[in-house]
Design a protein around this motif. Structure first.
Motif, PDB file in Angstrom:
ATOM      1  N   THR A 156      -2.367  17.307  29.537  1.00 24.11           N
ATOM      2  CA  THR A 156      -2.174  18.531  28.772  1.00 24.11           C
ATOM      3  C   THR A 156      -1.858  18.207  27.318  1.00 24.11           C
ATOM      4  O   THR A 156      -2.360  18.844  26.399  1.00 24.11           O
ATOM      5  CB  THR A 156      -1.028  19.372  29.373  1.00 24.11           C
ATOM      6  OG1 THR A 156      -1.344  19.694  30.716  1.00 24.11           O
ATOM      7  CG2 THR A 156      -0.823  20.653  28.573  1.00 24.11           C
ATOM      8  N   LEU A 157      -1.026  17.199  27.128  1.00 28.69           N
ATOM      9  CA  LEU A 157      -0.652  16.793  25.782  1.00 28.69           C
ATOM     10  C   LEU A 157      -1.866  16.282  25.017  1.00 28.69           C
ATOM     11  O   LEU A 157      -2.058  16.591  23.840  1.00 28.69           O
ATOM     12  CB  LEU A 157       0.417  15.704  25.863  1.00 28.69           C
ATOM     13  CG  LEU A 157       1.436  15.623  24.725  1.00 28.69           C
ATOM     14  CD1 LEU A 157       2.212  16.920  24.609  1.00 28.69           C
ATOM     15  CD2 LEU A 157       2.381  14.455  24.961  1.00 28.69           C
ATOM     16  N   GLU A 158      -2.703  15.499  25.665  1.00 26.59           N
ATOM     17  CA  GLU A 158      -3.916  14.972  25.033  1.00 26.59           C
ATOM     18  C   GLU A 158      -4.868  16.108  24.675  1.00 26.59           C
ATOM     19  O   GLU A 158      -5.474  16.115  23.595  1.00 26.59           O
ATOM     20  CB  GLU A 158      -4.602  13.987  25.960  1.00 26.59           C
ATOM     21  CG  GLU A 158      -5.827  13.323  25.336  1.00 26.59           C
ATOM     22  CD  GLU A 158      -6.469  12.316  26.264  1.00 26.59           C
ATOM     23  OE1 GLU A 158      -6.924  11.279  25.773  1.00 26.59           O
ATOM     24  OE2 GLU A 158      -6.520  12.570  27.484  1.00 26.59           O
ATOM     25  N   ALA A 159      -4.989  17.090  25.572  1.00 26.77           N
ATOM     26  CA  ALA A 159      -5.863  18.234  25.306  1.00 26.77           C
ATOM     27  C   ALA A 159      -5.381  19.011  24.089  1.00 26.77           C
ATOM     28  O   ALA A 159      -6.179  19.460  23.263  1.00 26.77           O
ATOM     29  CB  ALA A 159      -5.918  19.148  26.528  1.00 26.77           C
ATOM     30  N   GLU A 160      -4.063  19.154  23.943  1.00 27.85           N
ATOM     31  CA  GLU A 160      -3.517  19.850  22.783  1.00 27.85           C
ATOM     32  C   GLU A 160      -3.814  19.086  21.497  1.00 27.85           C
ATOM     33  O   GLU A 160      -4.093  19.674  20.453  1.00 27.85           O
ATOM     34  CB  GLU A 160      -2.011  20.035  22.938  1.00 27.85           C
ATOM     35  CG  GLU A 160      -1.326  20.740  21.768  1.00 27.85           C
ATOM     36  CD  GLU A 160      -1.691  22.213  21.639  1.00 27.85           C
ATOM     37  OE1 GLU A 160      -1.286  22.818  20.629  1.00 27.85           O
ATOM     38  OE2 GLU A 160      -2.375  22.744  22.527  1.00 27.85           O
ATOM     39  N   ALA A 161      -3.785  17.748  21.575  1.00 30.00           N
ATOM     40  CA  ALA A 161      -4.098  16.929  20.399  1.00 30.00           C
ATOM     41  C   ALA A 161      -5.533  17.162  19.957  1.00 30.00           C
ATOM     42  O   ALA A 161      -5.810  17.323  18.764  1.00 30.00           O
ATOM     43  CB  ALA A 161      -3.867  15.453  20.718  1.00 30.00           C
ATOM     44  N   TYR A 162      -6.472  17.189  20.901  1.00 27.34           N
ATOM     45  CA  TYR A 162      -7.874  17.444  20.559  1.00 27.34           C
ATOM     46  C   TYR A 162      -8.043  18.868  20.025  1.00 27.34           C
ATOM     47  O   TYR A 162      -8.857  19.110  19.128  1.00 27.34           O
ATOM     48  CB  TYR A 162      -8.773  17.210  21.768  1.00 27.34           C
ATOM     49  CG  TYR A 162      -9.063  15.756  22.021  1.00 27.34           C
ATOM     50  CD1 TYR A 162      -9.915  15.043  21.181  1.00 27.34           C
ATOM     51  CD2 TYR A 162      -8.482  15.075  23.089  1.00 27.34           C
ATOM     52  CE1 TYR A 162     -10.174  13.704  21.391  1.00 27.34           C
ATOM     53  CE2 TYR A 162      -8.734  13.726  23.301  1.00 27.34           C
ATOM     54  CZ  TYR A 162      -9.590  13.048  22.451  1.00 27.34           C
ATOM     55  OH  TYR A 162      -9.846  11.715  22.650  1.00 27.34           O
ATOM     56  N   ASN A 163      -7.275  19.800  20.572  1.00 27.26           N
ATOM     57  CA  ASN A 163      -7.328  21.175  20.086  1.00 27.26           C
ATOM     58  C   ASN A 163      -6.888  21.246  18.626  1.00 27.26           C
ATOM     59  O   ASN A 163      -7.482  21.968  17.817  1.00 27.26           O
ATOM     60  CB  ASN A 163      -6.430  22.062  20.951  1.00 27.26           C
ATOM     61  CG  ASN A 163      -6.458  23.521  20.514  1.00 27.26           C
ATOM     62  OD1 ASN A 163      -7.508  24.085  20.244  1.00 27.26           O
ATOM     63  ND2 ASN A 163      -5.290  24.134  20.432  1.00 27.26           N
ATOM     64  N   LEU A 164      -5.872  20.467  18.270  1.00 26.40           N
ATOM     65  CA  LEU A 164      -5.404  20.450  16.884  1.00 26.40           C
ATOM     66  C   LEU A 164      -6.450  19.848  15.949  1.00 26.40           C
ATOM     67  O   LEU A 164      -6.600  20.291  14.811  1.00 26.40           O
ATOM     68  CB  LEU A 164      -4.082  19.677  16.788  1.00 26.40           C
ATOM     69  CG  LEU A 164      -2.865  20.414  17.345  1.00 26.40           C
ATOM     70  CD1 LEU A 164      -1.681  19.461  17.486  1.00 26.40           C
ATOM     71  CD2 LEU A 164      -2.489  21.589  16.447  1.00 26.40           C
TER      72      LEU A 164
END
Length: 206
Positions: A156-164
């Motif tokens: 989830t944290l990695e997905a948020e990074a890509y979203n940013l």
């Protein structure tokens, strides 16, 4: 044979970077580069072999001067930001975009411009741009990890990074596209006001 003109390579690359930044890879003709860099055709091709090789050198320079320092800032490697949490650093990065836009800089980001340009179809240019996007993604990920507490859900944290990264690229591209400042400010403010879904009550996220 006439002796080719000597020149400062670093200065020439800086000028080339600004030309590509303004016109894009396809929009910057060899004639425009020669005039802007102050070089003869022979000197340019002797030093850089081709327009494409010159552009790849420019992308390397952009990575060193702009992308890597931004990543270092996000990861907290700048001693002036030791007391900031990762989310605070993300917030500061997007705040700097507001300041840049309000200051009249509408060039966007050379990396983001390249990633949305037809030149991205070139495998070598694509590889260099993708490496820089990955640098930003890892930096955002590190910033999100740097909190007083964070959940164990790494995916989830990695997905948020890509979203940013997607949000960052979108803002930069719309800036270059001439989107009105008020609209961009509202968009960035919305990004900054949204707390990371995976870090409840830990402040605002970029």
């Amino acid at each position: 044979m006439a002796r080719l003109r000597e020149f400062d390579t670093e200065e020439a690359l800086e000028k080339a970077m600004n030309i590509f930044w303004e016109h894009g890879y396809l929009g910057a003709s060899v004639e425009t580069l020669l005039a802007g860099m102050g070089l003869s055709r022979g000197s340019l091709y002797k030093a850089f072999k081709s327009k494409k090789q010159l552009f790849l050198r420019v992308l390397e320079r952009y990575r060193e001067k702009h992308v890597e320092p931004a990543a270092a800032f996000l990861m907290g490697e700048d001693r002036h930001n030791e007391d900031r949490t990762g989310v605070d650093r993300i917030d500061a990065l997007f705040s700097s975009l507001i300041a840049s836009i309000n200051g009249g800089d509408r060039r966007g980001c050379l990396l983001c411009n390249t990633a949305t340009d037809a030149a991205f179809a070139d495998i070598d240019i694509q590889r260099e741009a993708n490496e820089m996007l990955d640098i930003l993604a890892r930096a955002f990920h590190a910033a999100l990890l740097d909190q007083p507490s964070h959940p164990p859900d790494g995916a989830t944290l990695e997905a948020e990074a890509y979203n940013l990264v997607l949000q960052y690229v979108g803002v930069r591209v719309l800036t270059r596209g001439g989107r009105e400042i008020g609209w961009l400010n509202k968009g960035i403010s919305a990004i900054r006001a949204k707390p990371p879904a995976m870090v409840p009550n830990q402040g605002r996220c970029g």
